[in-house]
Design an enzyme around this catalytic site. Structure first.
Site, PDB file in Angstrom:
ATOM      1  N   GLY A 191       6.791   0.436  -1.176  1.00  0.00           N
ATOM      2  CA  GLY A 191       7.037   1.603  -2.014  1.00  0.00           C
ATOM      3  C   GLY A 191       6.023   1.770  -3.135  1.00  0.00           C
ATOM      4  N   HIS A 202      -1.302   4.064   1.034  1.00  0.00           N
ATOM      5  CA  HIS A 202      -0.147   4.108   1.938  1.00  0.00           C
ATOM      6  C   HIS A 202      -0.165   5.397   2.773  1.00  0.00           C
ATOM      7  CE1 HIS A 202       1.638   1.669  -1.508  1.00  0.00           C
ATOM      8  NE2 HIS A 202       1.826   0.853  -0.485  1.00  0.00           N
ATOM      9  N   LYS A 246      -6.819  -3.373   3.544  1.00  0.00           N
ATOM     10  CA  LYS A 246      -6.820  -3.863   2.164  1.00  0.00           C
ATOM     11  C   LYS A 246      -6.230  -5.279   2.124  1.00  0.00           C
ATOM     12  CE  LYS A 246      -5.663  -3.670  -2.450  1.00  0.00           C
ATOM     13  NZ  LYS A 246      -4.566  -4.586  -2.493  1.00  0.00           N
ATOM     14  N   VAL A 283      -8.371   2.409   1.029  1.00  0.00           N
ATOM     15  CA  VAL A 283      -8.631   3.624   0.247  1.00  0.00           C
ATOM     16  C   VAL A 283      -8.886   3.204  -1.198  1.00  0.00           C
ATOM     17  CG1 VAL A 283      -7.671   5.820  -0.541  1.00  0.00           C
ATOM     18  CG2 VAL A 283      -7.190   5.017   1.771  1.00  0.00           C
TER      19      VAL A 283
HETATM   20  P1  AMP Z   1       2.317  -2.684   0.088  1.00  0.00           P
HETATM   21  O1  AMP Z   1       3.243  -1.578  -0.294  1.00  0.00           O
HETATM   22  O2  AMP Z   1       1.358  -3.055  -1.008  1.00  0.00           O
HETATM   23  O3  AMP Z   1       3.040  -3.861   0.705  1.00  0.00           O
HETATM   24  O4  AMP Z   1       1.384  -2.124   1.228  1.00  0.00           O
HETATM   25  C1  AMP Z   1       1.924  -1.531   2.373  1.00  0.00           C
HETATM   26  C2  AMP Z   1       0.817  -1.240   3.347  1.00  0.00           C
HETATM   27  O5  AMP Z   1      -0.141  -0.377   2.732  1.00  0.00           O
HETATM   28  C3  AMP Z   1       0.047  -2.502   3.782  1.00  0.00           C
HETATM   29  O6  AMP Z   1      -0.263  -2.402   5.162  1.00  0.00           O
HETATM   30  C4  AMP Z   1      -1.200  -2.447   2.940  1.00  0.00           C
HETATM   31  O7  AMP Z   1      -2.307  -3.088   3.524  1.00  0.00           O
HETATM   32  C5  AMP Z   1      -1.435  -0.935   2.852  1.00  0.00           C
HETATM   33  N1  AMP Z   1      -2.260  -0.608   1.691  1.00  0.00           N
HETATM   34  C6  AMP Z   1      -2.042  -0.959   0.403  1.00  0.00           C
HETATM   35  N2  AMP Z   1      -3.045  -0.525  -0.379  1.00  0.00           N
HETATM   36  C7  AMP Z   1      -3.916   0.114   0.429  1.00  0.00           C
HETATM   37  C8  AMP Z   1      -5.160   0.788   0.236  1.00  0.00           C
HETATM   38  N3  AMP Z   1      -5.712   0.888  -0.967  1.00  0.00           N
HETATM   39  N4  AMP Z   1      -5.785   1.314   1.308  1.00  0.00           N
HETATM   40  C9  AMP Z   1      -5.235   1.219   2.549  1.00  0.00           C
HETATM   41  N5  AMP Z   1      -4.064   0.609   2.808  1.00  0.00           N
HETATM   42  C10 AMP Z   1      -3.408   0.063   1.763  1.00  0.00           C
END
Ligand code: AMP
Length: 280
Positions: free
Chosen positions: A31, A37, A149, A176
């Site tokens: 979230g 995301h 990431k 990103v």
């Molecule tokens: P998180 O909410 O941080 O657990 O991330 C959920 C998903 O979003 C994971 O697969 C992360 O690798 C991806 N994610 C988080 N930050 C980025 C970003 N800056 N660029 C691309 N994907 C991301």
């Protein structure tokens, strides 16, 4: 768009979707969504007919002294963003639903998980593989989309999918960044101006490493030393690790090999732990 909190309900809904022959993509998140995301959701839209986003801050992937309680949350905003991006279903379970009393079964990958973030966060990946396995079992997606990431997380999940013969395809999407290069992260909200400037030094230092490689310096130690040196110029930025590893096995590489090596970095900016990586 539907928002569902119960496992029974989500299963019932997805039964209809499957029986209509639709392909399901799952985008697991914790979230506080940002463009990183949302880019995963866009990727999911390209490959599947029905998009499920899970929004769940998973307690088991946080260590005792980590920021579970302070992790940013905004479920209403997340739901709005998902709806705008054409998501079909948001699964937002409670802790009681995911970890009822007496929960005692975990999934653990013990090789790729033991390096880099696995050293400083020894229980982290066990929490990740357990929650992702649970989400896979609940949603039964055809595709699961993750961001590069979190490069080590992707490698660990791919390994789990392979080792446990899971019947789904792991799809990844590039990191990103903010216009100035800082990788988007839900934790960036905790960076005030001086911390944000310090955090930016992570990308700047990695870019200096890439410049060396572009000039033909392929020795990993040489590149790592440069990245650490560049990061050390900022007082409130503390290096946790800088490694050059094989993107699939997470094993350290003596020499940078284009298309295979990835430079992975973790650092503290005061109380905020950030990770980033650059593929060569
Ligand atoms: P998180 O909410 O941080 O657990 O991330 C959920 C998903 O979003 C994971 O697969 C992360 O690798 C991806 N994610 C988080 N930050 C980025 C970003 N800056 N660029 C691309 N994907 C991301």
């Amino acid at each position: 768009m539907q928002r569902i909190k119960s496992i029974q309900e989500v299963r019932k809904e997805l039964e209809f979707v499957k029986s209509a022959g639709k392909k399901i993509a799952l985008v697991p998140t914790m979230g506080f969504l940002h463009e990183g995301h949302l880019s995963l959701i866009d990727k999911a839209q390209e490959i599947a007919d029905f998009i499920v986003v899970s929004v769940y801050v998973n307690p088991t992937q946080f260590g005792l002294s980590e920021d579970f309680n302070g992790y940013p949350k905004d479920f209403e905003r997340d739901a709005t963003l998902c709806e705008e991006r054409g998501v079909h279903l948001v699964f937002e379970p409670s802790n009681e639903v995911m970890y009822p009393d007496n929960f005692s079964t975990y999934v653990e990958e013990d090789k790729l998980s033991s390096v880099m973030c696995g050293v400083s966060r020894p229980t982290h990946f066990k929490g990740v593989t357990t929650i992702i396995m649970k989400l896979f079992n609940i949603i039964q997606p055809d595709f699961a989309v993750f961001g590069n990431k979190d490069m080590q997380q992707v490698a660990v999940i791919r390994k789990m999918v392979h080792d446990l013969n899971l019947n789904l395809q792991v799809v990844t999407s590039p990191t990103v960044r903010e216009p100035d290069g800082l990788a988007m992260s839900s934790r960036n909200i905790r960076l005030d101006e001086p911390k944000r400037i310090a955090a930016l030094n992570i990308y700047r230092a990695m870019s200096e490493g890439r410049k060396l490689v572009n000039k033909g310096f392929l020795n990993s130690d040489r590149v790592i030393a440069e990245v650490i040196h560049q990061m050390s110029t900022t007082r409130i930025l503390r290096v946790i690790y800088v490694s050059i590893v094989d993107r699939d096995t997470m094993e350290p590489m003596r020499e940078v090999v284009e298309g295979r090596s990835v430079l992975c970095v973790a650092a503290w900016v005061e109380q905020v732990r950030l990770i980033d990586n650059l593929e060569f």
